[in-house]
Design a protein around this motif. Structure first.
Motif, PDB file in Angstrom:
ATOM      1  N   GLN B  31      89.298  13.278  39.031  1.00  0.00           N
ATOM      2  CA  GLN B  31      89.233  14.726  39.229  1.00  0.00           C
ATOM      3  C   GLN B  31      90.570  15.341  38.875  1.00  0.00           C
ATOM      4  OE1 GLN B  31      87.697  14.873  43.366  1.00  0.00           O
ATOM      5  NE2 GLN B  31      86.329  16.472  42.630  1.00  0.00           N
ATOM      6  N   PHE B  33      92.497  19.076  39.146  1.00  0.00           N
ATOM      7  CA  PHE B  33      92.369  20.420  39.698  1.00  0.00           C
ATOM      8  C   PHE B  33      93.243  21.412  38.939  1.00  0.00           C
ATOM      9  CE2 PHE B  33      90.665  17.915  43.111  1.00  0.00           C
ATOM     10  CZ  PHE B  33      89.681  18.723  43.661  1.00  0.00           C
ATOM     11  N   ASN B  47      88.497  35.046  33.207  1.00  0.00           N
ATOM     12  CA  ASN B  47      87.210  34.370  33.101  1.00  0.00           C
ATOM     13  C   ASN B  47      87.165  33.375  31.956  1.00  0.00           C
ATOM     14  OD1 ASN B  47      85.532  35.558  35.278  1.00  0.00           O
ATOM     15  ND2 ASN B  47      86.076  37.451  34.263  1.00  0.00           N
ATOM     16  N   HIS B  50      88.790  30.289  33.179  1.00  0.00           N
ATOM     17  CA  HIS B  50      87.867  29.590  34.086  1.00  0.00           C
ATOM     18  C   HIS B  50      86.829  28.784  33.293  1.00  0.00           C
ATOM     19  CE1 HIS B  50      85.649  29.336  38.039  1.00  0.00           C
ATOM     20  NE2 HIS B  50      84.713  28.991  37.192  1.00  0.00           N
ATOM     21  N   ILE B  51      86.250  29.432  32.303  1.00  0.00           N
ATOM     22  CA  ILE B  51      85.228  28.743  31.504  1.00  0.00           C
ATOM     23  C   ILE B  51      85.846  27.595  30.707  1.00  0.00           C
ATOM     24  CG2 ILE B  51      83.643  29.034  29.546  1.00  0.00           C
ATOM     25  CD1 ILE B  51      82.902  31.770  30.703  1.00  0.00           C
ATOM     26  N   ARG B  54      86.353  24.675  33.010  1.00  0.00           N
ATOM     27  CA  ARG B  54      85.094  23.982  33.321  1.00  0.00           C
ATOM     28  C   ARG B  54      84.590  23.195  32.116  1.00  0.00           C
ATOM     29  NH1 ARG B  54      83.937  21.779  36.614  1.00  0.00           N
ATOM     30  NH2 ARG B  54      81.685  22.039  36.479  1.00  0.00           N
ATOM     31  N   LYS B  55      84.786  23.737  30.910  1.00  0.00           N
ATOM     32  CA  LYS B  55      84.337  23.020  29.718  1.00  0.00           C
ATOM     33  C   LYS B  55      85.153  21.740  29.516  1.00  0.00           C
ATOM     34  CE  LYS B  55      82.271  26.677  26.875  1.00  0.00           C
ATOM     35  NZ  LYS B  55      81.346  26.341  25.767  1.00  0.00           N
ATOM     36  N   ASP B  59      88.212  20.721  37.854  1.00  0.00           N
ATOM     37  CA  ASP B  59      87.826  21.402  39.085  1.00  0.00           C
ATOM     38  C   ASP B  59      88.678  22.657  39.199  1.00  0.00           C
ATOM     39  OD1 ASP B  59      86.637  18.664  40.235  1.00  0.00           O
ATOM     40  OD2 ASP B  59      86.137  20.325  41.589  1.00  0.00           O
ATOM     41  N   VAL B  60      88.058  23.784  39.480  1.00  0.00           N
ATOM     42  CA  VAL B  60      88.792  25.048  39.436  1.00  0.00           C
ATOM     43  C   VAL B  60      88.964  25.639  40.835  1.00  0.00           C
ATOM     44  CG1 VAL B  60      88.931  27.337  38.431  1.00  0.00           C
ATOM     45  CG2 VAL B  60      87.814  25.490  37.166  1.00  0.00           C
ATOM     46  N   LEU B  61      90.184  25.989  41.140  1.00  0.00           N
ATOM     47  CA  LEU B  61      90.522  26.651  42.394  1.00  0.00           C
ATOM     48  C   LEU B  61      90.871  28.092  42.050  1.00  0.00           C
ATOM     49  CD1 LEU B  61      91.043  25.398  45.292  1.00  0.00           C
ATOM     50  CD2 LEU B  61      93.450  25.412  44.682  1.00  0.00           C
ATOM     51  N   PHE B  63      92.558  31.155  43.162  1.00  0.00           N
ATOM     52  CA  PHE B  63      93.487  31.612  44.198  1.00  0.00           C
ATOM     53  C   PHE B  63      93.380  33.119  44.342  1.00  0.00           C
ATOM     54  CE2 PHE B  63      97.576  33.190  45.667  1.00  0.00           C
ATOM     55  CZ  PHE B  63      97.770  32.411  46.780  1.00  0.00           C
ATOM     56  N   VAL B  88      97.185  20.104  42.785  1.00  0.00           N
ATOM     57  CA  VAL B  88      96.805  20.874  41.593  1.00  0.00           C
ATOM     58  C   VAL B  88      97.670  20.420  40.416  1.00  0.00           C
ATOM     59  CG1 VAL B  88      96.868  23.196  40.569  1.00  0.00           C
ATOM     60  CG2 VAL B  88      95.938  22.846  42.886  1.00  0.00           C
TER      61      VAL B  88
ATOM     62  N   GLN C  31      76.257  22.349  29.312  1.00  0.00           N
ATOM     63  CA  GLN C  31      76.718  23.252  30.370  1.00  0.00           C
ATOM     64  C   GLN C  31      76.082  24.620  30.167  1.00  0.00           C
ATOM     65  OE1 GLN C  31      81.074  22.717  30.019  1.00  0.00           O
ATOM     66  NE2 GLN C  31      81.073  22.546  32.241  1.00  0.00           N
ATOM     67  N   PHE C  33      76.407  28.504  31.763  1.00  0.00           N
ATOM     68  CA  PHE C  33      77.201  29.334  32.667  1.00  0.00           C
ATOM     69  C   PHE C  33      76.399  30.540  33.155  1.00  0.00           C
ATOM     70  CE2 PHE C  33      80.465  26.871  30.635  1.00  0.00           C
ATOM     71  CZ  PHE C  33      81.424  26.711  31.625  1.00  0.00           C
ATOM     72  N   LEU C  86      81.957  35.369  26.104  1.00  0.00           N
ATOM     73  CA  LEU C  86      82.617  34.159  26.617  1.00  0.00           C
ATOM     74  C   LEU C  86      81.644  32.989  26.740  1.00  0.00           C
ATOM     75  CD1 LEU C  86      84.919  35.530  29.485  1.00  0.00           C
ATOM     76  CD2 LEU C  86      85.448  35.259  27.064  1.00  0.00           C
TER      77      LEU C  86
END
Lengths: 292, 292, 292
Positions: B31, B33, B47, B50-51, B54-55, B59-61, B63, B88, C31, C33, C86
């Motif tokens: 994993q 982070f 965003n 974020h994407i 994930r791609k 693992d995304v936190l 904040f 992290v 994936q 989204f 996105l």
């Protein structure tokens, strides 16, 4: 923490160490949803629960009270009842109300586990566990260990949880800090000392954060950082009086140069960063224990 | 962007194109982070990071500063120190302070990678990379390409990052916009032109957003959208003067009918939507490069 | 809901029941989204969509409007255009504007699916589906079933969606509540009754939340909880007049002791908790249908 026996605590600590060494949870083969509901600000507790949940393979729901029906007047009880109905199996909660969890765990219709991430001026069990883990890593055993807790004792949920459990485990606890922030209720756990005495006596010097958000306005207006640091803080001078192998702890966030000198936060005696790291593993142990 | 050589940039662009073509990262079997800390509002950058995370299988936190100990006065340094301690491995940050990242990357106790998602009026490297990617997709090569950047040059972190890197890669850069929003510091990268001249000359007409949040109140009070559009915007009339294969770019969000005419935003010459799409792949390339 | 035929609705309900029985989606091997954009407060709808998305194996992007470019004036259209660019394949939206979705689904440049999580005083299709699912679980068939809907009819998107679909499915619908909160437009779906008559007649007593956030200030100032409860609420006394196998429903959040007596919320006749549970499966069916 009152309900845990020393053996139960030692078992949780053992499991936390195993997680730190790379052990993983034998998770049931299904999705398990955890929800984090933080009604008070948090960086460490909130994010380390999130990471602990993900390390255990849980699906995490971040509940944002400010964008929820709480804004329409929905109560905490009805909010948790809802998440439970949606299939959430464990709720991690922080709330400003002491003992907020009583009505949740006493409800016949709420079945999910409740993990307390801090209630008002009450308890903070996961912080306690990570503190114990950090002390145990350092000294192995609690028996006879001298732990000095200094600062805003009466508002601190950390102080209460730690004092209770440390004495149960055989450690000797001392307190210091402003007399007006002390609560005689703590006499049952240990003696109040002058700050210099506490620093020279302790194997663990545990400083508590000055929590302006829990003080009244008058107290905040008259508060001087420099004065507090000089009278009750761990100054560089006081730190030089610490025992050779004594360590510094603080639940953080630290007010640098208030509770302790800036240079001590990341110093060799400090375990403050290690406390944060251990928090993830302590929380994994707690979550696993309630999910089993 | 100052530290990147053209070869390094071209390698990142190549990798971004590969990701767009469906390549995946050979992620270590553990994993990882990532934490996103956006202290300024963002839709695209936030965003798409974020994407991208994930791609890459991270693992995304997320904040949320407004619900964190930042509200208790905790500094950016101590916040990142905390996330690092929690495990992290990469923090993506946007912050209003120029060069906020210096103290983070110079710290001995912060080990995680720092990716700059925009600092004050400083740099915006991931936006730069996606802009370069979009230009490269269109024209193949940067040498001799004429790129006109128009608008609020002095407050724009996009303008600075792009001007630096485009000139390094052999393109010719021009500027236009209100003189009072221009900074002579940009003379080193290219010439200032009248808006009509810039539009007729450029292969790429890059409009910058009017950033009211970075202007002072007086400037905002006297600002007229219609006047700006007429004097410095890409009107339908000016667009008709563009070269045959020239394209329109904008970092977005677009103020429609201010920086460019509403009808041009999704027109055949516009690459604004494509820029957003490319942003995901450019950010995957950046994240992969810092995690390797 | 206007566009769905009874057969389409019955097929969605069947699929929802299958999900509840443990069926899983045969997700394409890539994936996918989903983005949740809630511009109005929500606990149930928002969190149950999140859980439904995760149960379908989707990657979830939680769009936080208050930390986005919406704060810089970006429109809903440009926000969704961005998320689409996105790579987001389905957007779940709640917004205060009636029919906000028209410009989104009519756009040539927005390709992602739009799922309506509630628009102004318009529709609330996923709530409708979970209500139908809960009624069907109880009574099997809709033909001839008597459903009483009581409360703030005119502001309720639940009332409209449910009344339309229930009558299509063969149920008989009645309304009650304050006359000033009734809209004659609803006459096409069923008769307005006195509250006592509605309670005694109905197989399903569906109470609607008093939505202070949709009332004007004057109405809110003169509102008395006790008076409302007595005149239009499901009091304990009225509940004793319900048919033997009749059930109580409410979209929640409930104002306890306003729309219905506190003790009835979790009573044996109440299906309010079950409605929340069913919401997850109803939303899985909706999401699957738009993703297929």
């Amino acid at each position: 923490m009152e309900d845990y026996t020393p053996d139960e605590i030692l078992a949780l600590l053992k499991r936390a160490r195993e997680f730190k060494s790379g052990a993983s949870w034998d998770k049931p083969n299904k999705q398990i949803f955890a929800a984090n509901l933080f009604f008070e600000n948090s960086t460490r507790t909130h994010n380390s629960f999130h990471i602990a949940e993900r390390k255990l393979g849980l699906d995490v729901l971040e509940f944002n009270a400010s964008q929820s029906s709480v804004k329409k007047g929905e109560t905490l009880y009805d909010t948790v009842l809802t998440l439970d109905a949606l299939g959430v199996e464990v709720c991690v909660l922080r709330h400003s109300t002491d003992h907020y969890y009583d009505e949740l765990i006493n409800s016949e219709n709420i079945h999910c586990a409740i993990v307390n991430g801090g209630d008002g001026s009450g308890q903070h069990p996961s912080q306690c566990l990570l503190d114990l883990m950090t002390i145990q890593e350092e000294f192995g055993d609690f028996t006879g260990l001298q732990v000095g807790i200094a600062g805003d004792i009466s508002h601190s949920r950390v102080a209460r949880s730690n004092a209770q459990m440390l004495t149960k485990l055989g450690a000797k606890v001392y307190f210091s800090g402003p007399k007006e922030w002390y609560n005689p209720d703590f006499d049952q756990y240990g003696q109040f000392l002058a700050m210099d005495d506490l620093v020279q006596t302790s194997d663990v010097v545990m400083l508590l954060r000055v929590q302006h958000e829990r003080q009244d306005e008058k107290a905040n207006a008259s508060f001087s950082k420099a004065d507090y640091h000089k009278e009750y803080g761990l100054t560089l001078e006081r730190a030089s009086q610490m025992k050779g192998n004594a360590i510094i702890m603080h639940p953080a966030p630290v007010n640098r140069d208030v509770e302790l000198a800036d240079a001590l936060v990341e110093s060799p005696q400090s375990r403050i960063v290690k406390q944060m790291t251990n928090g993830v593993y302590a929380r994994m142990a707690i979550l696993e224990s309630v999910l089993k």
